[in-house]
Design a protein around this motif. Structure first.
Motif, PDB file in Angstrom:
ATOM      1  N   ASP A 131      -2.477  47.469  61.546  1.00 35.03           N
ATOM      2  CA  ASP A 131      -2.315  48.205  60.496  1.00 35.03           C
ATOM      3  C   ASP A 131      -3.515  48.150  59.564  1.00 35.03           C
ATOM      4  OD1 ASP A 131       1.045  47.256  59.777  1.00 35.03           O
ATOM      5  OD2 ASP A 131       0.328  48.924  61.037  1.00 35.03           O
ATOM      6  N   ALA A 132      -3.950  49.198  59.121  1.00 37.18           N
ATOM      7  CA  ALA A 132      -4.924  49.283  58.247  1.00 37.18           C
ATOM      8  C   ALA A 132      -4.693  48.703  56.942  1.00 37.18           C
ATOM      9  CB  ALA A 132      -5.616  50.778  57.955  1.00 37.18           C
ATOM     10  N   LYS A 133      -5.582  47.831  56.237  1.00 39.22           N
ATOM     11  CA  LYS A 133      -5.219  47.109  55.149  1.00 39.22           C
ATOM     12  C   LYS A 133      -5.838  47.336  53.782  1.00 39.22           C
ATOM     13  CE  LYS A 133      -3.519  43.003  57.532  1.00 39.22           C
ATOM     14  NZ  LYS A 133      -3.657  41.627  57.901  1.00 39.22           N
ATOM     15  N   THR A 134      -5.365  47.119  53.001  1.00 38.72           N
ATOM     16  CA  THR A 134      -6.004  47.497  51.513  1.00 38.72           C
ATOM     17  C   THR A 134      -6.236  46.255  50.675  1.00 38.72           C
ATOM     18  OG1 THR A 134      -3.805  47.842  50.519  1.00 38.72           O
ATOM     19  CG2 THR A 134      -4.562  49.726  51.311  1.00 38.72           C
ATOM     20  N   THR A 135      -7.322  46.393  50.148  1.00 37.34           N
ATOM     21  CA  THR A 135      -7.579  45.342  49.016  1.00 37.34           C
ATOM     22  C   THR A 135      -7.791  45.900  47.551  1.00 37.34           C
ATOM     23  OG1 THR A 135      -8.760  44.294  50.877  1.00 37.34           O
ATOM     24  CG2 THR A 135      -9.193  43.480  48.514  1.00 37.34           C
ATOM     25  N   GLN A 136      -6.914  44.836  46.504  1.00 39.32           N
ATOM     26  CA  GLN A 136      -6.829  45.314  45.129  1.00 39.32           C
ATOM     27  C   GLN A 136      -7.097  44.115  44.445  1.00 39.32           C
ATOM     28  OE1 GLN A 136      -2.501  47.329  46.199  1.00 39.32           O
ATOM     29  NE2 GLN A 136      -3.347  47.877  44.002  1.00 39.32           N
ATOM     30  N   PRO A 137      -7.610  44.106  43.307  1.00 37.38           N
ATOM     31  CA  PRO A 137      -7.616  43.041  42.370  1.00 37.38           C
ATOM     32  C   PRO A 137      -6.363  42.402  42.090  1.00 37.38           C
ATOM     33  CG  PRO A 137      -8.317  45.013  41.189  1.00 37.38           C
ATOM     34  CD  PRO A 137      -8.010  45.385  42.615  1.00 37.38           C
ATOM     35  N   ASN A 138      -6.469  41.221  41.722  1.00 38.07           N
ATOM     36  CA  ASN A 138      -5.112  40.492  41.467  1.00 38.07           C
ATOM     37  C   ASN A 138      -4.492  41.133  40.120  1.00 38.07           C
ATOM     38  OD1 ASN A 138      -4.961  38.953  43.942  1.00 38.07           O
ATOM     39  ND2 ASN A 138      -5.904  37.409  43.059  1.00 38.07           N
ATOM     40  N   SER A 139      -5.547  41.295  39.147  1.00 33.84           N
ATOM     41  CA  SER A 139      -4.804  41.611  38.009  1.00 33.84           C
ATOM     42  C   SER A 139      -5.950  42.451  37.208  1.00 33.84           C
ATOM     43  CB  SER A 139      -4.521  40.478  36.989  1.00 33.84           C
ATOM     44  OG  SER A 139      -5.454  39.390  37.031  1.00 33.84           O
ATOM     45  N   MET A 140      -5.448  43.176  36.051  1.00 39.10           N
ATOM     46  CA  MET A 140      -6.238  43.918  35.244  1.00 39.10           C
ATOM     47  C   MET A 140      -5.522  44.099  33.821  1.00 39.10           C
ATOM     48  SD  MET A 140      -7.624  47.163  37.738  1.00 39.10           S
ATOM     49  CE  MET A 140      -8.961  47.570  36.287  1.00 39.10           C
ATOM     50  N   GLU A 141      -6.534  44.518  32.854  1.00 42.19           N
ATOM     51  CA  GLU A 141      -5.672  44.436  31.587  1.00 42.19           C
ATOM     52  C   GLU A 141      -6.371  45.751  30.937  1.00 42.19           C
ATOM     53  OE1 GLU A 141      -5.705  39.566  30.777  1.00 42.19           O
ATOM     54  OE2 GLU A 141      -5.970  40.902  28.962  1.00 42.19           O
ATOM     55  N   SER A 142      -5.603  46.140  30.072  1.00 40.07           N
ATOM     56  CA  SER A 142      -5.873  47.436  29.273  1.00 40.07           C
ATOM     57  C   SER A 142      -5.204  47.314  27.848  1.00 40.07           C
ATOM     58  CB  SER A 142      -5.393  48.584  30.079  1.00 40.07           C
ATOM     59  OG  SER A 142      -5.753  49.822  29.540  1.00 40.07           O
ATOM     60  N   ASN A 143      -5.840  48.085  27.159  1.00 33.65           N
ATOM     61  CA  ASN A 143      -5.134  48.383  25.755  1.00 33.65           C
ATOM     62  C   ASN A 143      -4.487  49.672  25.793  1.00 33.65           C
ATOM     63  OD1 ASN A 143      -6.462  46.116  24.644  1.00 33.65           O
ATOM     64  ND2 ASN A 143      -8.362  47.292  24.385  1.00 33.65           N
ATOM     65  N   GLU A 144      -3.302  49.597  25.058  1.00 33.07           N
ATOM     66  CA  GLU A 144      -2.711  50.929  24.822  1.00 33.07           C
ATOM     67  C   GLU A 144      -3.404  51.773  24.490  1.00 33.07           C
ATOM     68  OE1 GLU A 144       0.413  50.367  22.067  1.00 33.07           O
ATOM     69  OE2 GLU A 144       2.014  51.575  23.089  1.00 33.07           O
ATOM     70  N   GLU A 145      -3.196  53.265  25.136  1.00 28.91           N
ATOM     71  CA  GLU A 145      -3.551  54.414  24.850  1.00 28.91           C
ATOM     72  C   GLU A 145      -5.172  54.567  25.526  1.00 28.91           C
ATOM     73  OE1 GLU A 145      -3.223  56.177  20.736  1.00 28.91           O
ATOM     74  OE2 GLU A 145      -0.955  55.743  20.941  1.00 28.91           O
ATOM     75  N   GLU A 146      -5.535  53.604  26.250  1.00 22.68           N
ATOM     76  CA  GLU A 146      -6.913  53.695  26.814  1.00 22.68           C
ATOM     77  C   GLU A 146      -6.624  54.036  28.197  1.00 22.68           C
ATOM     78  OE1 GLU A 146      -9.615  50.661  24.120  1.00 22.68           O
ATOM     79  OE2 GLU A 146      -9.140  50.288  26.277  1.00 22.68           O
TER      80      GLU A 146
ATOM     81  N   THR B  57      -1.761  44.824  42.379  1.00 18.10           N
ATOM     82  CA  THR B  57      -2.480  44.438  40.997  1.00 18.10           C
ATOM     83  C   THR B  57      -1.535  44.397  39.930  1.00 18.10           C
ATOM     84  OG1 THR B  57      -4.560  45.374  41.772  1.00 18.10           O
ATOM     85  CG2 THR B  57      -4.354  45.473  39.182  1.00 18.10           C
ATOM     86  N   ILE B  58      -1.544  43.117  39.101  1.00 14.85           N
ATOM     87  CA  ILE B  58      -0.670  43.369  38.011  1.00 14.85           C
ATOM     88  C   ILE B  58      -1.304  43.909  36.967  1.00 14.85           C
ATOM     89  CG2 ILE B  58       0.489  41.625  36.381  1.00 14.85           C
ATOM     90  CD1 ILE B  58       0.429  39.856  38.939  1.00 14.85           C
ATOM     91  N   LEU B  59      -0.745  44.965  36.226  1.00 16.44           N
ATOM     92  CA  LEU B  59      -1.445  45.642  35.023  1.00 16.44           C
ATOM     93  C   LEU B  59      -0.838  45.131  33.759  1.00 16.44           C
ATOM     94  CD1 LEU B  59      -3.338  47.624  33.784  1.00 16.44           C
ATOM     95  CD2 LEU B  59      -1.657  49.430  34.051  1.00 16.44           C
ATOM     96  N   THR B  60      -1.540  44.653  32.866  1.00 13.73           N
ATOM     97  CA  THR B  60      -0.984  44.064  31.639  1.00 13.73           C
ATOM     98  C   THR B  60      -1.782  45.174  30.479  1.00 13.73           C
ATOM     99  OG1 THR B  60      -1.170  41.952  32.263  1.00 13.73           O
ATOM    100  CG2 THR B  60      -1.197  42.331  29.856  1.00 13.73           C
ATOM    101  N   VAL B  61      -0.914  45.577  29.835  1.00 11.70           N
ATOM    102  CA  VAL B  61      -1.189  46.590  28.815  1.00 11.70           C
ATOM    103  C   VAL B  61      -0.897  45.724  27.291  1.00 11.70           C
ATOM    104  CG1 VAL B  61      -0.858  48.995  27.725  1.00 11.70           C
ATOM    105  CG2 VAL B  61      -0.595  48.530  30.181  1.00 11.70           C
ATOM    106  N   HIS B  62      -1.955  45.803  26.434  1.00  8.92           N
ATOM    107  CA  HIS B  62      -1.866  45.237  24.946  1.00  8.92           C
ATOM    108  C   HIS B  62      -1.720  46.171  24.139  1.00  8.92           C
ATOM    109  CE1 HIS B  62      -3.266  41.422  26.973  1.00  8.92           C
ATOM    110  NE2 HIS B  62      -4.298  42.064  27.431  1.00  8.92           N
ATOM    111  N   PRO B  63      -0.784  45.887  23.119  1.00 11.63           N
ATOM    112  CA  PRO B  63      -0.585  46.747  22.097  1.00 11.63           C
ATOM    113  C   PRO B  63      -1.693  47.190  21.236  1.00 11.63           C
ATOM    114  CG  PRO B  63       1.073  45.256  21.991  1.00 11.63           C
ATOM    115  CD  PRO B  63       0.050  44.826  23.025  1.00 11.63           C
TER     116      PRO B  63
END
Lengths: 113, 113
Positions: free
Chosen positions: A1-16, A107-113
């Motif tokens: 199977d073809a595989k995919t690679t993603q970053p483990n985690s990313m963070e962002s701010n709300e509304e961005e 990828t675990i996405l964390t969104v900060h207020p």
């Protein structure tokens, strides 16, 4: 199977905007690129998919590189409800190739207020 | 409402006692699949079915059985459950082919003691 690679985690701010990358260098010509997300304590939820062209829907946009070896899921304005694990997977077009699916770690996405 | 319904949502059982987790979809989808999700291991495919009476193994089929006697139902059978099958299980369905997204159920949390 073809595989995919993603970053483990990313963070962002709300509304961005958030750009979630995925590499799939061994993708075959007929593989579709799918994105799912999983909110805490819920089943995975379909987000978007595409083959060659960029795609938009009410949830997100999908930008696919010209050589198809990578793609980016774009959340235009992140909200706290977008905090989730995002999975990029490849799905074959037909025959038996679309049956067996492999999910990566996502990828675990964390969104900060 | 289009949905995939799993039952039960929670189940605690003892080693060796046969159990069945049911999965039903109301979208007339040909394709159905079972996954288990464990911390650190992500989502792993157990079995999938391309249509009625057509099933095949995923990545972790040992200790599980499935049947697809009618299009809407795809039960997961554990003939002799063991503690290493304690996990969160998800059923999913889709139209045939890679150009369709999955719909997932809400999950079944199984504990085998």
């Amino acid at each position: 199977d073809a595989k995919t690679t993603q970053p483990n985690s990313m963070e962002s701010n709300e509304e961005e905007p958030v750009h979630l990358p995925c590499n799939h260098s061994t993708i075959s010509g007929t593989d579709y690129i799918h994105w799912y997300r999983q909110l805490p304590s819920q089943g995975p939820e379909y987000v978007i998919h595409g083959l060659t062209s960029n795609v938009n829907n009410r949830m997100a946009s999908l930008a696919i590189a010209e050589d198809r070896k990578s793609s980016t899921l774009i959340l235009h304005r992140a909200t706290l409800r977008d905090a989730a694990v995002y999975y990029c997977i490849l799905r074959g077009a037909g025959g038996t190739s679309y049956g067996k699916l492999t999910f990566g770690q996502g990828t675990i996405l964390t969104v900060h207020p | 409402e289009a949905q995939v319904t799993q039952n039960p949502r929670y189940l605690i059982t003892v080693t060796g006692k046969k159990l069945t987790v049911t999965c039903s979809q109301n979208m007339n989808h040909e394709y159905m699949s079972w996954y288990r999700q464990d911390p650190g291991l992500g989502l792993r495919q157990i079995y999938y079915s391309m249509n009625v009476e057509v099933t095949d193994k995923g990545d972790v089929p040992e200790g599980y059985k499935v049947s697809r006697k009618e299009k809407r139902n795809f039960p997961l059978i554990l003939e002799s459950p063991s503690p290493n099958q304690t996990s969160l299980y998800f059923c999913a369905s889709s139209e045939q082919g890679g150009n369709y997204g999955y719909t997932f159920g809400s999950g079944t949390r199984l504990t085998v003691v």
